[in-house]
Design a protein around this motif. Structure first.
Motif, PDB file in Angstrom:
ATOM      1  N   VAL B 304       0.840  -1.195   0.000  1.00  0.00           N
ATOM      2  CA  VAL B 304       0.000   0.000   0.000  1.00  0.00           C
ATOM      3  C   VAL B 304       0.875   1.245   0.000  1.00  0.00           C
ATOM      4  O   VAL B 304       0.669   2.176  -0.785  1.00  0.00           O
ATOM      5  N   ARG B 305       1.880   1.257   0.870  1.00  0.00           N
ATOM      6  CA  ARG B 305       2.762   2.431   0.958  1.00  0.00           C
ATOM      7  C   ARG B 305       3.479   2.681  -0.357  1.00  0.00           C
ATOM      8  O   ARG B 305       3.484   3.792  -0.876  1.00  0.00           O
ATOM      9  N   VAL B 306       4.112   1.632  -0.876  1.00  0.00           N
ATOM     10  CA  VAL B 306       4.919   1.810  -2.082  1.00  0.00           C
ATOM     11  C   VAL B 306       4.027   2.240  -3.244  1.00  0.00           C
ATOM     12  O   VAL B 306       4.317   3.218  -3.939  1.00  0.00           O
ATOM     13  N   LEU B 307       2.923   1.532  -3.439  1.00  0.00           N
ATOM     14  CA  LEU B 307       2.124   1.789  -4.633  1.00  0.00           C
ATOM     15  C   LEU B 307       1.427   3.139  -4.572  1.00  0.00           C
ATOM     16  O   LEU B 307       1.384   3.857  -5.569  1.00  0.00           O
ATOM     17  N   THR B 308       0.881   3.499  -3.404  1.00  0.00           N
ATOM     18  CA  THR B 308       0.127   4.750  -3.369  1.00  0.00           C
ATOM     19  C   THR B 308       1.040   5.955  -3.164  1.00  0.00           C
ATOM     20  O   THR B 308       0.723   7.042  -3.633  1.00  0.00           O
ATOM     21  N   ALA B 309       2.174   5.772  -2.453  1.00  0.00           N
ATOM     22  CA  ALA B 309       3.013   6.948  -2.193  1.00  0.00           C
ATOM     23  C   ALA B 309       4.054   7.157  -3.294  1.00  0.00           C
ATOM     24  O   ALA B 309       4.375   8.282  -3.631  1.00  0.00           O
ATOM     25  N   ALA B 310       4.600   6.080  -3.835  1.00  0.00           N
ATOM     26  CA  ALA B 310       5.695   6.249  -4.791  1.00  0.00           C
ATOM     27  C   ALA B 310       5.226   6.157  -6.238  1.00  0.00           C
ATOM     28  O   ALA B 310       5.793   6.791  -7.103  1.00  0.00           O
ATOM     29  N   PHE B 311       4.222   5.352  -6.501  1.00  0.00           N
ATOM     30  CA  PHE B 311       3.865   5.112  -7.911  1.00  0.00           C
ATOM     31  C   PHE B 311       2.404   5.399  -8.229  1.00  0.00           C
ATOM     32  O   PHE B 311       1.782   4.654  -8.986  1.00  0.00           O
ATOM     33  N   PRO B 312       1.808   6.464  -7.670  1.00  0.00           N
ATOM     34  CA  PRO B 312       0.387   6.683  -7.985  1.00  0.00           C
ATOM     35  C   PRO B 312       0.167   6.983  -9.464  1.00  0.00           C
ATOM     36  O   PRO B 312      -0.924   6.766  -9.987  1.00  0.00           O
ATOM     37  N   ASP B 313       1.203   7.475 -10.148  1.00  0.00           N
ATOM     38  CA  ASP B 313       0.988   7.889 -11.536  1.00  0.00           C
ATOM     39  C   ASP B 313       1.097   6.773 -12.545  1.00  0.00           C
ATOM     40  O   ASP B 313       0.825   6.978 -13.719  1.00  0.00           O
ATOM     41  N   VAL B 314       1.525   5.594 -12.104  1.00  0.00           N
ATOM     42  CA  VAL B 314       1.521   4.473 -13.043  1.00  0.00           C
ATOM     43  C   VAL B 314       0.533   3.409 -12.545  1.00  0.00           C
ATOM     44  O   VAL B 314       0.735   2.225 -12.727  1.00  0.00           O
ATOM     45  N   ALA B 315      -0.543   3.888 -11.876  1.00  0.00           N
ATOM     46  CA  ALA B 315      -1.526   2.937 -11.349  1.00  0.00           C
ATOM     47  C   ALA B 315      -2.194   2.170 -12.472  1.00  0.00           C
ATOM     48  O   ALA B 315      -2.381   0.965 -12.387  1.00  0.00           O
ATOM     49  N   GLY B 316      -2.570   2.889 -13.539  1.00  0.00           N
ATOM     50  CA  GLY B 316      -3.196   2.208 -14.664  1.00  0.00           C
ATOM     51  C   GLY B 316      -4.571   1.693 -14.310  1.00  0.00           C
ATOM     52  O   GLY B 316      -5.228   2.159 -13.380  1.00  0.00           O
ATOM     53  N   ALA B 317      -5.009   0.687 -15.062  1.00  0.00           N
ATOM     54  CA  ALA B 317      -6.345   0.138 -14.864  1.00  0.00           C
ATOM     55  C   ALA B 317      -6.329  -1.327 -15.277  1.00  0.00           C
ATOM     56  O   ALA B 317      -5.400  -1.780 -15.945  1.00  0.00           O
ATOM     57  N   ALA B 318      -7.321  -2.054 -14.831  1.00  0.00           N
ATOM     58  CA  ALA B 318      -7.388  -3.470 -15.170  1.00  0.00           C
ATOM     59  C   ALA B 318      -8.799  -3.841 -15.570  1.00  0.00           C
ATOM     60  O   ALA B 318      -9.371  -4.789 -15.076  1.00  0.00           O
ATOM     61  N   GLY B 319      -9.390  -3.058 -16.424  1.00  0.00           N
ATOM     62  CA  GLY B 319     -10.763  -3.357 -16.803  1.00  0.00           C
ATOM     63  C   GLY B 319     -11.069  -2.855 -18.187  1.00  0.00           C
ATOM     64  O   GLY B 319     -10.207  -2.881 -19.072  1.00  0.00           O
ATOM     65  N   ALA B 320     -12.289  -2.349 -18.328  1.00  0.00           N
ATOM     66  CA  ALA B 320     -12.726  -1.886 -19.635  1.00  0.00           C
ATOM     67  C   ALA B 320     -11.910  -0.686 -20.107  1.00  0.00           C
ATOM     68  O   ALA B 320     -11.790  -0.435 -21.299  1.00  0.00           O
ATOM     69  N   ASN B 321     -11.316   0.070 -19.137  1.00  0.00           N
ATOM     70  CA  ASN B 321     -10.573   1.269 -19.522  1.00  0.00           C
ATOM     71  C   ASN B 321      -9.138   0.970 -19.926  1.00  0.00           C
ATOM     72  O   ASN B 321      -8.324   1.882 -20.012  1.00  0.00           O
ATOM     73  N   GLY B 322      -8.800  -0.254 -20.091  1.00  0.00           N
ATOM     74  CA  GLY B 322      -7.429  -0.579 -20.472  1.00  0.00           C
ATOM     75  C   GLY B 322      -6.815  -1.522 -19.460  1.00  0.00           C
ATOM     76  O   GLY B 322      -7.389  -1.808 -18.398  1.00  0.00           O
ATOM     77  N   PHE B 323      -5.648  -1.996 -19.796  1.00  0.00           N
ATOM     78  CA  PHE B 323      -4.993  -2.995 -18.951  1.00  0.00           C
ATOM     79  C   PHE B 323      -3.545  -2.571 -18.810  1.00  0.00           C
ATOM     80  O   PHE B 323      -2.674  -3.033 -19.522  1.00  0.00           O
ATOM     81  N   THR B 324      -3.303  -1.608 -17.915  1.00  0.00           N
ATOM     82  CA  THR B 324      -1.974  -1.016 -17.821  1.00  0.00           C
ATOM     83  C   THR B 324      -1.570  -0.845 -16.372  1.00  0.00           C
ATOM     84  O   THR B 324      -2.382  -1.018 -15.459  1.00  0.00           O
ATOM     85  N   GLY B 325      -0.310  -0.465 -16.187  1.00  0.00           N
ATOM     86  CA  GLY B 325       0.181  -0.057 -14.878  1.00  0.00           C
ATOM     87  C   GLY B 325       0.196  -1.185 -13.871  1.00  0.00           C
ATOM     88  O   GLY B 325       0.050  -2.357 -14.207  1.00  0.00           O
ATOM     89  N   TRP B 326       0.417  -0.797 -12.582  1.00  0.00           N
ATOM     90  CA  TRP B 326       0.494  -1.857 -11.580  1.00  0.00           C
ATOM     91  C   TRP B 326      -0.851  -2.478 -11.281  1.00  0.00           C
ATOM     92  O   TRP B 326      -0.918  -3.589 -10.750  1.00  0.00           O
ATOM     93  N   ALA B 327      -1.937  -1.789 -11.613  1.00  0.00           N
ATOM     94  CA  ALA B 327      -3.249  -2.415 -11.425  1.00  0.00           C
ATOM     95  C   ALA B 327      -3.341  -3.685 -12.264  1.00  0.00           C
ATOM     96  O   ALA B 327      -3.850  -4.716 -11.801  1.00  0.00           O
ATOM     97  N   ALA B 328      -2.806  -3.615 -13.477  1.00  0.00           N
ATOM     98  CA  ALA B 328      -2.844  -4.804 -14.333  1.00  0.00           C
ATOM     99  C   ALA B 328      -1.979  -5.915 -13.760  1.00  0.00           C
ATOM    100  O   ALA B 328      -2.349  -7.093 -13.779  1.00  0.00           O
ATOM    101  N   LEU B 329      -0.784  -5.528 -13.234  1.00  0.00           N
ATOM    102  CA  LEU B 329       0.080  -6.542 -12.619  1.00  0.00           C
ATOM    103  C   LEU B 329      -0.640  -7.235 -11.465  1.00  0.00           C
ATOM    104  O   LEU B 329      -0.633  -8.471 -11.354  1.00  0.00           O
ATOM    105  N   LEU B 330      -1.269  -6.404 -10.615  1.00  0.00           N
ATOM    106  CA  LEU B 330      -1.982  -6.990  -9.476  1.00  0.00           C
ATOM    107  C   LEU B 330      -3.133  -7.863  -9.947  1.00  0.00           C
ATOM    108  O   LEU B 330      -3.415  -8.905  -9.352  1.00  0.00           O
ATOM    109  N   ALA B 331      -3.803  -7.433 -11.028  1.00  0.00           N
ATOM    110  CA  ALA B 331      -4.917  -8.237 -11.539  1.00  0.00           C
ATOM    111  C   ALA B 331      -4.415  -9.607 -11.981  1.00  0.00           C
ATOM    112  O   ALA B 331      -5.045 -10.631 -11.690  1.00  0.00           O
ATOM    113  N   LEU B 332      -3.263  -9.620 -12.673  1.00  0.00           N
ATOM    114  CA  LEU B 332      -2.722 -10.912 -13.112  1.00  0.00           C
ATOM    115  C   LEU B 332      -2.345 -11.781 -11.915  1.00  0.00           C
ATOM    116  O   LEU B 332      -2.632 -12.983 -11.877  1.00  0.00           O
ATOM    117  N   LEU B 333      -1.705 -11.144 -10.913  1.00  0.00           N
ATOM    118  CA  LEU B 333      -1.327 -11.905  -9.718  1.00  0.00           C
ATOM    119  C   LEU B 333      -2.572 -12.431  -9.005  1.00  0.00           C
ATOM    120  O   LEU B 333      -2.607 -13.585  -8.558  1.00  0.00           O
TER     121      LEU B 333
END
Lengths: 504, 539
Positions: B304-333
């Motif tokens: 939570v700390r790393v993703l929200t404090a250091a990388f909020p700008d590469v959060a991306g999405a994992a749904g209809a709006n695209g499949f990018t950023g760390w959200a997509a990585l977490l979705a795959l995991l």
């Protein structure tokens, strides 16, 4: 008009489910050796819950608002879910059914030996969960209570059941969980789809909130999610094994109340909230239900084990009730709800006779090994015959008005299907009469000559259920009026999007 | 930015943990050292009791200081409780400042929640460990437990790479030793070794990711003409990521990926999970409970700390709006963990191994809960509350389930499923606790597991990952199949001539309270939900 004035300060609906729940919790902490106390407390709690249901029914004002005795408390405000209870005509009839069957199930549980405190705690939890579903007006609370009944069912079947009980319990659990998965997805879809962030069924169902496309997409998951528990073909696989393996009281609750939970959900949530979705699926579902009714009856005819016969007949009767719902007409829906009540009582009676009065004495359920039981268990024979006649839809019994309404309602929209479904009636007559003649008439096998007489609990429970069947059959008016008032808004909403085309 | 003496109270729980660790270690010298079993047991008991009492005190201090659940009103009329109240007032006055300490150590609501959870878990484990005293060196066992907790608490508060890594290692090294503590048992030694090897490799991966993130800040600082502004703080990384061009985004994504992979081992996310079943099975059951409950929770907080404090700008999405950023990585995991974790649990015959796989599958839900944290403020806050709620429930559930297994093992019950046969008759309390814990893990209402899962589903659905929610729902059906395999012997099979099971009173009370908490949090989810929301908003 209402017959009794109930103080509005008392949370009547909460009491209906809290009484068995509190008693069940108390009983869970009693040692098994206090079995007399446990049984007495359990039966009393069931009776009080039933009496409260009757009281609330008498206090319901048919001319008043649709939902009465509304209680609302914040539960999970962060998600827009609240503890919201209320009853309309449909809920009341289902509540009465739950009370009636729970009392009989409790009376027929007095001979349970071993781990009594857990048994009674689970049975009361089952009853409490069922009544809570019938009074919930919040979809999330409804789902919570609906799934709350899963574990008691599974543990009762697996822990106190008979034939292949572990298999049956697991199968039932997985079928139900699959249904629940559909329901949770559906509930979240409704939550976001309405843009109101609420689970309040009054709000979700009151307006044409959802676009037609959304309704058509999500109607089927919700209907089938609940339908699994209603035993609709082809998702009925859990029902025969589950009913047969369960201990008597659990079979009675399972067939008498649990399957009704599913059907109630189909009507209240799937059809009630998504009428336009229902309209698109009425015809295919009606075909499935009509065939299910015939199939259930035909499969019942083919059984050699009498408990399996009753179990398959339940599938047929439930299909008939759901046929009434998907006929989309007010008559059909009223008949469907009445069928839920009538079948709930009569199947509880049949399972009670078969599971407790016969099997516990003879240790066989094979019709070939039974016979002539009328000579040793005359009252059981009478009870089974009364239940069977009601099941056949003979006038004078509750089942008649229900089946009549369903077929009449189906005729309005799907005349051909009404004819198909009507085939189930002679089939039901056939297997019921065959069973009566094989089990109760003919020569009495020597091994069964010395079976013990009925105990007072068995007699009282049987007489209680049979009396209600007869009373409702002879005077269906009050119940029919209640149900008709309850289904009217649902039928009207449906008629707006899918009007019935009059027959040429 | 300067560290001031007045900042010391903000580190009070961590300082107390360190002091307690030393105290437990030191007080052992004062015990009677002899080779007979009675003396050994006495020494172990003394260490366990000191740890338990100390942790209880620290937990209370954290609760009062955090001020999430309640705030003490300013001084009123003097009453009998006034001395106590003014102590509480002082604690709250010292802990109220929320800005990160030196930009490196956050003491916000999330830290408070993390402390409460992790110290609480350590407390429960210390209470359960009274039955499971190690063969030798009991005081060191509890010292390591406390040091691991200290590391985890710091991990959950880290706002800077070095602190995060040092804290992670502080907890990991203690846990390596704990996992193999009963070195005379081959299974425990194997568990410790396996955990160490996997842990070290994961640390290396994490460190590589961190060094990349650190490097990115330097190159960006130098690009606009000025001197390089290399910095290890998450805020600096976030700033660097914000202005990174497309080429640098590649390095950023590599850093995120490696860091997630490094922490994913703590959470036992598939495919970084293969240590978990062996370690949970081989380590002493109380250590397994601590690993399943606390270590995993701490890993989530670090993410939570790393993703929200250091990388909020590469959060991306994992749904209809695209499949990018760390959200997509977490979705795959989440996808791989939910599917494989649940399927692999099905054929297990050893109870603790089965629960280990169930714990793996729960990590999938955690990944699902982390998904929406990159979204806009209202969605992110609601999802964070759902995540905290899930963490609390999962922690209590793991402690109850693994604690019950620990009690069974202490009573001499073997660890295969069939050994649980007839547990309802042999020990109704343990049967009830296991049933409730397992039903909660399976997500059956009215237990807390249902509400927690539902809240996570709602958050992920809103973030656009409805497809993943549907898959997760399917896996809950699979999960019920193996959870029933545990319930089946307990309720449906006869005890035959298996002996009754006796449980120590402390263990019985602890487990009963955990089971009650699961019921209470499920029936009345409101208060905990509000607490979680307060924690999220108290920035």
């Amino acid at each position: 008009m209402k017959l009794v004035d109930l103080a509005p300060t008392i949370p009547w609906l909460s009491l209906i489910w809290l009484v068995p729940l509190a008693t069940g919790t108390l009983v869970a902490f009693l040692p098994d050796a206090r079995r007399q106390l446990i049984r007495t407390l359990g039966t009393l709690a069931a009776a009080v819950s039933c009496a409260l249901a009757v009281l609330v029914t008498l206090g319901y004002d048919p001319g008043g608002p649709r939902y009465q005795f509304v209680e609302q408390l914040p539960w999970l405000p962060g998600l827009g879910a609240s503890y919201l209870l209320g009853v309309d005509g449909i809920s009341l009839v289902m509540l009465l059914l739950n009370g009636v069957v729970l009392v009989a199930a409790a009376l027929l549980s007095w001979n349970v030996a071993g781990r009594e405190s857990s048994y009674w705690a689970l049975l009361l939890l089952l009853g409490a969960g069922a009544s809570a579903v019938f009074v919930s007006l919040d979809l999330l609370i409804l789902l919570v209570c609906y799934e709350l009944t899963l574990l008691p069912k599974v543990l009762l079947i697996g822990g106190w059941g008979t034939t292949r009980r572990e298999y049956a319990a697991t199968k039932l659990a997985l079928f139900m969980m699959a249904g629940s998965a559909l329901l949770i997805a559906g509930a979240i879809a409704l939550y976001f789809g309405s843009a109101m962030r609420t689970f309040d069924l009054r709000l979700l169902g009151a307006h044409a909130l959802f676009p037609a496309e959304f309704q058509q997409r999500w109607f089927l998951p919700l209907f089938l999610g609940f339908g699994v528990l209603a035993g609709i073909v082809p998702f009925h696989g859990w029902a025969p094994t589950g009913h047969v393996a369960a201990p008597t009281a659990a079979s009675m609750m399972l067939a008498g109340v649990m399957m009704k939970l599913g059907a109630y959900g189909c009507l209240r949530v799937a059809i009630g909230v998504l009428p336009a979705g229902a309209a698109a699926w009425l015809a295919p579902l009606a075909v499935v239900m009509a065939l299910g009714a015939v199939l259930g009856a035909a499969l019942a005819m083919a059984q050699r084990d009498i408990k399996f016969m009753v179990a398959y007949s339940s599938i047929g009767h439930m299909a008939l009730a759901l046929l009434g719902f998907v006929s989309g007409s007010r008559t059909g829906m009223t008949g469907g709800v009445l069928q839920l009540f009538a079948h709930g009582v009569l199947t509880a009676l049949l399972f009670g006779v078969v599971g407790r009065m016969i099997y516990d004495r003879t240790h066989t359920r094979q019709m070939a090994e039974l016979g002539g039981l009328r000579q040793v268990l005359p009252f059981a024979a009478l009870l089974f015959t009364l239940g069977g006649l009601s099941s056949m839809g003979i006038p004078g019994f509750a089942g008649f008005w229900a089946e009549f309404g369903v077929l009449l309602g189906t005729w309005e929209r799907f005349p051909a299907l009404a004819l198909v479904a009507a085939l189930a009636v002679p089939l039901t007559g056939g297997y019921t009469l065959l069973a009566i003649s094989r089990v109760f008439f003919g020569p009495l096998p020597d091994a069964l000559a010395g079976v013990p007489r009925l105990t007072w609990q068995e007699g009282v429970a049987g007489a209680w259920l049979a009396t209600i069947l007869l009373a409702v059959g002879l005077a269906p008016g009050p119940l029919t009026d209640l149900v008709a008032g309850g289904v009217a808004p649902i039928a009207e909403a449906l008629a707006r999007v899918a009007p019935v085309v009059p027959l040429p | 930015m300067m560290f001031q003496i007045s900042d010391v109270p903000r580190l009070l729980p961590e300082l107390m943990l360190a002091v307690l660790a030393l105290l437990v270690l030191g007080s052992d010298v004062l015990e009677r050292w002899a080779d007979d079993p009675a003396a050994r047991r006495e020494r172990g008991r003394a260490a366990a009791q000191l740890t338990g009492i100390g942790l209880g005190l620290i937990w209370l201090v954290t609760l009062v200081q955090g001020g999430l659940a309640f705030t003490i009103a300013p001084a009123g009329a003097a009453g009998p409780l006034d001395a106590l109240l003014s102590l509480g007032r002082n604690l709250q006055a010292g802990g109220a400042e929320r800005g990160a300490l030196l930009g490196a150590f956050a003491t916000d609501g999330i830290t408070v929640m993390a402390r409460l959870l992790l110290i609480g878990a350590a407390l429960v484990v210390a209470l359960l460990a009274g039955d499971h005293l190690p063969d030798a060196h009991p005081a060191e066992f509890f010292t390591l437990l406390l040091l691991a907790t200290l590391g985890m608490c710091v991990m959950a508060a880290a706002q800077e790479l070095i602190i995060a890594f040092v804290a992670l290692e502080c907890s990991s090294i203690a846990l390596y030793v704990l996992a193999g503590y009963s070195a005379r048992q081959p299974a425990a030694a194997e568990a410790g070794m396996k955990y160490l090897l996997f842990g070290v490799v994961s640390s290396a991966v994490l460190l590589y990711g961190m060094s990349l993130a650190y490097g990115v800040t330097a190159s960006i600082g130098g690009a606009d003409g000025g001197p390089p502004r290399v910095n290890t703080s998450f805020a600096a990384i976030a700033e660097a990521v914000r202005v990174a061009d497309v080429a640098q985004r590649g390095a950023v994504m590599l850093a995120v990926t490696l860091m997630i992979a490094g922490v994913a081992y703590k959470l036992a996310l598939v495919p970084f999970h293969s240590w978990a079943p062996d370690v949970y099975q081989g380590a002493s059951p109380t250590v397994a409970a601590f690993l399943a409950a606390a270590s995993k929770t701490a890993g989530v907080f670090l993410l939570v700390r790393v993703l929200t404090a250091a990388f909020p700008d590469v959060a991306g999405a994992a749904g209809a709006n695209g499949f990018t950023g760390w959200a997509a990585l977490l979705a795959l995991l989440a996808l791989s963990t939910l599917v494989l974790g649940n399927l692999a649990a099905l054929p297990q015959d050893v109870t603790r191994r089965l629960l280990a796989y169930s714990s793996i599958s729960h990590a999938g839900f955690l990944a699902l809960a982390l998904l929406p944290l990159g979204g806009a403020a209202p969605l992110r806050d609601a999802a964070s509350a759902a995540l905290l709620y899930y963490l609390v429930v999962a922690l209590i559930g793991s402690l109850a389930a693994f604690g019950a297994l620990a009690a069974l093992q202490a009573a001499g019950v073997a660890d295969r499923l069939e050994d649980l046969a007839g547990l309802r008759q042999r020990n109704p309390l343990l049967a009830a606790v296991l049933t409730i814990a397992i039903a909660s893990m399976a997500g059956l209402p009215p237990l807390a597991g249902f509400t927690a899962k539902f809240a996570v589903f709602v958050g992920a659905w809103e973030a656009g990952a409805a497809w993943l929610v549907v898959i997760a729902l399917v896996t809950t059906v699979i999960a019920l199949a193996y959870y029933l395999r545990v319930l089946r012997p307990i309720w449906m099979q006869p005890a035959d001539d298996r002996p009754t099971v006796s449980v120590a009173p402390v263990t019985a009370v602890t487990l009963a309270l955990a089971a009650l908490a699961l019921i209470a949090l499920g029936v009345l989810p409101g208060p905990l939900w509000q607490l979680a929301q307060a924690a999220v908003l108290a920035r």
